[in-house]
Scaffold this active site. Sequence first.
Site, PDB file in Angstrom:
ATOM      1  CB  THR A  17      41.006  47.506  43.874  1.00 50.60           C
ATOM      2  OG1 THR A  17      39.748  47.601  44.523  1.00 50.60           O
ATOM      3  CG2 THR A  17      42.039  48.288  44.663  1.00 50.60           C
ATOM      4  CB  SER A  66      35.179  42.270  40.591  1.00 49.93           C
ATOM      5  OG  SER A  66      35.245  42.165  41.976  1.00 49.93           O
ATOM      6  CB  THR A 100      39.841  41.427  45.399  1.00 46.81           C
ATOM      7  OG1 THR A 100      39.254  42.547  46.064  1.00 46.81           O
ATOM      8  CG2 THR A 100      41.248  41.748  44.966  1.00 46.81           C
TER       9      THR A 100
HETATM   10  N1  ASP Z   1      35.508  46.927  44.517  1.00 46.07           N
HETATM   11  C1  ASP Z   1      36.652  46.239  44.067  1.00 46.07           C
HETATM   12  C2  ASP Z   1      36.278  45.209  43.028  1.00 46.07           C
HETATM   13  O1  ASP Z   1      36.000  44.078  43.365  1.00 46.07           O
HETATM   14  C3  ASP Z   1      37.426  45.585  45.140  1.00 46.07           C
HETATM   15  C4  ASP Z   1      38.711  45.088  44.632  1.00 46.07           C
HETATM   16  O2  ASP Z   1      39.015  45.098  43.475  1.00 46.07           O
HETATM   17  O3  ASP Z   1      39.452  44.671  45.465  1.00 46.07           O
HETATM   18  O4  ASP Z   1      36.335  45.516  41.871  1.00 46.07           O
END
Ligand code: ASP
Length: 336
Positions: A17, A66, A100
């Site tokens: 993100t 991620s 995350t």
């Molecule tokens: N979909 C995202 C990821 O994990 C969520 C984030 O980065 O907070 O890449």
Amino acid sequence: MTYDQLPRVYLFGTGGTISFVAESRTDFANYSYQGRQLTIQEMLARVPEAQDVAEVLPEQVINVGSTEVYPKHWLTLANRINQQLSADAAAAGVAVTHGTATLEETAYFLNLTVLDSRPVAVTGAMRPPSAMGTDADNNLLDAIRIASSPNSAGRGALVVLNNEIQSARDVTKTDSYRVETFQSGHMGFLGYSDSDGQVVFYRRPERRHTSDSEFDVSGVDELPQVEIAYAYAGVDGIVVDALVAAGVKGIVAAGLGSGGSPSTFMAALRRAVAAGIPVVISTQVGTGRVLQTRRFVEEGYIVADNLHPKKARILLMLGLTRTSDPAELQRMMLEY
Ligand code: ASP
């Protein structure tokens, strides 16, 4: 300080993100399907304040959400960090940007495999850089501050979001959208990275990590397959038996409460142990230890101490690169 006196920080981008640009300032949810991704160089350019903190050298390792980070990426990242730190004895440290969703797993892997006491600070964002009130820029600046600070050394891999510095071992994501999502349960966070630019710690992790780790992954191409089986009321042994049949090299049981589970599930775990597969009992409740109870010891299980099932899986994968002796694997669970 002149530029050539600033500490040198290597900044490795992996996506997430923190790298996504949405079509509108109010998009907090759909950006990863519709938006485009910034490169790590573009992300750094948004934060000119970093130039007062460190000489930052950005490098894109991968650029994915991620949920698309796999163990092969952990190996690539850990080996790249080890290589860069050994090539540059004067470097202050490393910062990593990451989605995350699996950030805590990558951070714990680095905690166990970066064989250097210089800081490794992992960050992400809960609101993309295009959103109102984004936390992307501030988190990136905090990670650079932490990586550049001698105070951060010798504390293992660190996670920073929301100005809170957490130990990679203890931290877990606790909320799907809140910026204060990363928490360390009973252990609490280690320190602050606040707007005065100070990196302040109150505690250091006790368990073995980084420069005191036995896990050298420089020659490892692939990690042994370890899967997690989740327990709940009435769960039978279908999943555990299927994992054994699929040839996994280890199983982590995310048990109920203190680690025990329905007898149907436990019987399948016993069959796995009898087939020579190391089985680690952890708990899904979030905090607290799994003890070496008489039953667990007699039935041949390894216990995860207070490691989250996802962290116990990573430690078991690394342990299996060195040994398949259950006593040795148990020692590792209690030391790291
Ligand atoms: N979909 C995202 C990821 O994990 C969520 C984030 O980065 O907070 O890449």
